[in-house]
Design a protein around this motif. Structure first.
Motif, PDB file in Angstrom:
ATOM      1  N   LEU A 161       0.834  -1.204   0.000  1.00 14.75           N
ATOM      2  CA  LEU A 161       0.000   0.000   0.000  1.00 14.75           C
ATOM      3  C   LEU A 161       0.869   1.255   0.000  1.00 14.75           C
ATOM      4  CD1 LEU A 161      -2.631   1.495   0.090  1.00 14.75           C
ATOM      5  CD2 LEU A 161      -2.828   0.979   2.533  1.00 14.75           C
ATOM      6  N   ARG A 162       1.960   1.229   0.721  1.00 15.02           N
ATOM      7  CA  ARG A 162       2.839   2.390   0.736  1.00 15.02           C
ATOM      8  C   ARG A 162       3.406   2.664  -0.659  1.00 15.02           C
ATOM      9  NH1 ARG A 162       2.787   6.152   4.515  1.00 15.02           N
ATOM     10  NH2 ARG A 162       3.068   4.673   6.208  1.00 15.02           N
ATOM     11  N   GLU A 163       3.759   1.595  -1.382  1.00 12.28           N
ATOM     12  CA  GLU A 163       4.290   1.763  -2.730  1.00 12.28           C
ATOM     13  C   GLU A 163       3.234   2.352  -3.660  1.00 12.28           C
ATOM     14  OE1 GLU A 163       5.472  -1.412  -6.073  1.00 12.28           O
ATOM     15  OE2 GLU A 163       6.853  -1.426  -4.367  1.00 12.28           O
ATOM     16  N   ALA A 164       1.996   1.886  -3.561  1.00  5.48           N
ATOM     17  CA  ALA A 164       0.908   2.434  -4.379  1.00  5.48           C
ATOM     18  C   ALA A 164       0.647   3.884  -4.020  1.00  5.48           C
ATOM     19  CB  ALA A 164      -0.350   1.591  -4.199  1.00  5.48           C
ATOM     20  N   GLN A 165       0.700   4.204  -2.723  1.00  6.47           N
ATOM     21  CA  GLN A 165       0.506   5.587  -2.280  1.00  6.47           C
ATOM     22  C   GLN A 165       1.564   6.502  -2.869  1.00  6.47           C
ATOM     23  OE1 GLN A 165       1.457   6.198   1.807  1.00  6.47           O
ATOM     24  NE2 GLN A 165       1.074   8.399   1.734  1.00  6.47           N
ATOM     25  N   TYR A 166       2.829   6.112  -2.762  1.00  2.00           N
ATOM     26  CA  TYR A 166       3.904   6.955  -3.272  1.00  2.00           C
ATOM     27  C   TYR A 166       3.792   7.153  -4.785  1.00  2.00           C
ATOM     28  CZ  TYR A 166       6.322   6.415   1.230  1.00  2.00           C
ATOM     29  OH  TYR A 166       6.660   6.434   2.555  1.00  2.00           O
ATOM     30  N   ALA A 167       3.380   6.095  -5.488  1.00  2.00           N
ATOM     31  CA  ALA A 167       3.268   6.198  -6.944  1.00  2.00           C
ATOM     32  C   ALA A 167       2.150   7.149  -7.348  1.00  2.00           C
ATOM     33  CB  ALA A 167       3.039   4.817  -7.553  1.00  2.00           C
ATOM     34  N   VAL A 168       0.994   7.052  -6.696  1.00  2.00           N
ATOM     35  CA  VAL A 168      -0.115   7.921  -7.076  1.00  2.00           C
ATOM     36  C   VAL A 168       0.183   9.373  -6.691  1.00  2.00           C
ATOM     37  CG1 VAL A 168      -1.584   7.795  -4.990  1.00  2.00           C
ATOM     38  CG2 VAL A 168      -2.640   7.952  -7.246  1.00  2.00           C
ATOM     39  N   GLU A 169       0.936   9.575  -5.622  1.00  2.00           N
ATOM     40  CA  GLU A 169       1.322  10.931  -5.238  1.00  2.00           C
ATOM     41  C   GLU A 169       2.349  11.495  -6.223  1.00  2.00           C
ATOM     42  OE1 GLU A 169       2.577  10.740  -1.171  1.00  2.00           O
ATOM     43  OE2 GLU A 169       0.531  10.463  -0.424  1.00  2.00           O
ATOM     44  N   GLU A 170       3.272  10.658  -6.688  1.00  2.00           N
ATOM     45  CA  GLU A 170       4.238  11.101  -7.695  1.00  2.00           C
ATOM     46  C   GLU A 170       3.520  11.464  -8.992  1.00  2.00           C
ATOM     47  OE1 GLU A 170       7.826  12.399  -8.542  1.00  2.00           O
ATOM     48  OE2 GLU A 170       7.573  11.205  -6.727  1.00  2.00           O
ATOM     49  N   LEU A 171       2.509  10.674  -9.333  1.00  2.00           N
ATOM     50  CA  LEU A 171       1.723  10.961 -10.540  1.00  2.00           C
ATOM     51  C   LEU A 171       1.025  12.317 -10.414  1.00  2.00           C
ATOM     52  CD1 LEU A 171      -0.678   8.354 -12.214  1.00  2.00           C
ATOM     53  CD2 LEU A 171      -1.060  10.804 -12.297  1.00  2.00           C
ATOM     54  N   GLU A 172       0.420  12.553  -9.266  1.00  2.00           N
ATOM     55  CA  GLU A 172      -0.290  13.816  -9.059  1.00  2.00           C
ATOM     56  C   GLU A 172       0.674  15.004  -9.103  1.00  2.00           C
ATOM     57  OE1 GLU A 172      -3.231  16.762  -7.905  1.00  2.00           O
ATOM     58  OE2 GLU A 172      -3.163  14.942  -9.110  1.00  2.00           O
ATOM     59  N   GLU A 173       1.847  14.864  -8.502  1.00  2.00           N
ATOM     60  CA  GLU A 173       2.808  15.956  -8.497  1.00  2.00           C
ATOM     61  C   GLU A 173       3.330  16.229  -9.915  1.00  2.00           C
ATOM     62  OE1 GLU A 173       5.187  19.042  -6.985  1.00  2.00           O
ATOM     63  OE2 GLU A 173       3.378  18.015  -6.291  1.00  2.00           O
ATOM     64  N   THR A 174       3.536  15.170 -10.693  1.00  2.00           N
ATOM     65  CA  THR A 174       3.994  15.357 -12.074  1.00  2.00           C
ATOM     66  C   THR A 174       2.909  16.003 -12.922  1.00  2.00           C
ATOM     67  OG1 THR A 174       5.421  13.421 -11.848  1.00  2.00           O
ATOM     68  CG2 THR A 174       4.978  14.182 -14.083  1.00  2.00           C
TER      69      THR A 174
END
Length: 213
Positions: free
Chosen positions: A174-187
């Motif tokens: 879940l932490r990995e999915a969280q970080y990925a979706v947050e990176e997507l939003e920031e990009t």
């Protein structure tokens, strides 16, 4: 059985904790967005329908069998199929996060993005955590055709962007999915900020090097 119950308790608490973090930072709002975790026996825990990610009660999360049958907890979200599509296509997926995050949704509405890869490789972390991001054509929420469209992409991509809707991202944890979706939003936010200006995205060779690593 005791080990599975302990695993489930930890997963329930983690979903509530990460949901509150996502909500408190404005990455989703109202009752939008949903989170799920796949347990070691294949069963799923998922945030229920009309639930605010900032106010989740661990004991009330929807629970599904490995076959996708709702067996416990509050009524499931109508977007549960988005999560199941990811799990069915990705044996490595341990969690899925779906948000209506503002900048990602904004990019999903633009008419001139590349549907095969929506965002350019602006940063190394975007390449490493998201990679290639396909745009899934628009269908109404809950439409079975959306499930089919997501399923077509899920085997090749752990992150997809739903047109006029938002991102769906799978991760090993879940932490990995969280970080990925947050990176997507920031990009997506950077992409919109830079609109109309000349940019210097990573080159194909730089992207290839990151993927080799």
């Amino acid at each position: 059985m005791t080990a599975l119950l302990s695993e489930e308790t930890r997963a329930r608490d983690e979903i509530a904790r990460i949901g509150a973090s996502i909500f408190s930072r404005g990455l989703t709002f109202g009752s939008t967005g949903n989170i799920s975790v796949r347990l070691s026996d294949g069963s799923l825990l998922m945030t229920p329908t009309n639930a605010c990610l900032g106010e989740l009660e661990p004991a009330r999360l929807s629970r599904f069998t490995a076959e996708g049958v709702h067996v416990d907890g509050d009524k499931p979200t109508k977007e549960a199929f988005l999560h199941r599509c990811m799990y069915c296509a990705r044996a490595d997926a341990g969690a899925v996060v779906h948000l209506h995050s503002t900048h990602s949704v904004a990019v999903s509405i633009l008419a001139d993005v590349d549907p095969a890869d929506v965002l350019p490789p602006l940063t190394a972390y975007y390449v490493m955590r998201v990679g290639t991001l396909p745009l899934v054509r628009y269908f109404p929420p809950g439409d079975a055709r959306l499930a089919e469209a997501v399923g077509e992409e899920a085997g090749r991509h752990h992150a997809v962007l739903l047109a006029n809707h938002g991102p769906v991202v799978a991760g090993k944890t879940l932490r990995e999915a969280q970080y990925a979706v947050e990176e997507l939003e920031e990009t997506a936010r950077l992409f919109l900020m830079l609109d109309g200006r000349r940019v210097r995205p990573l080159t194909a060779d730089q992207v290839a090097e990151l993927r080799r690593r």
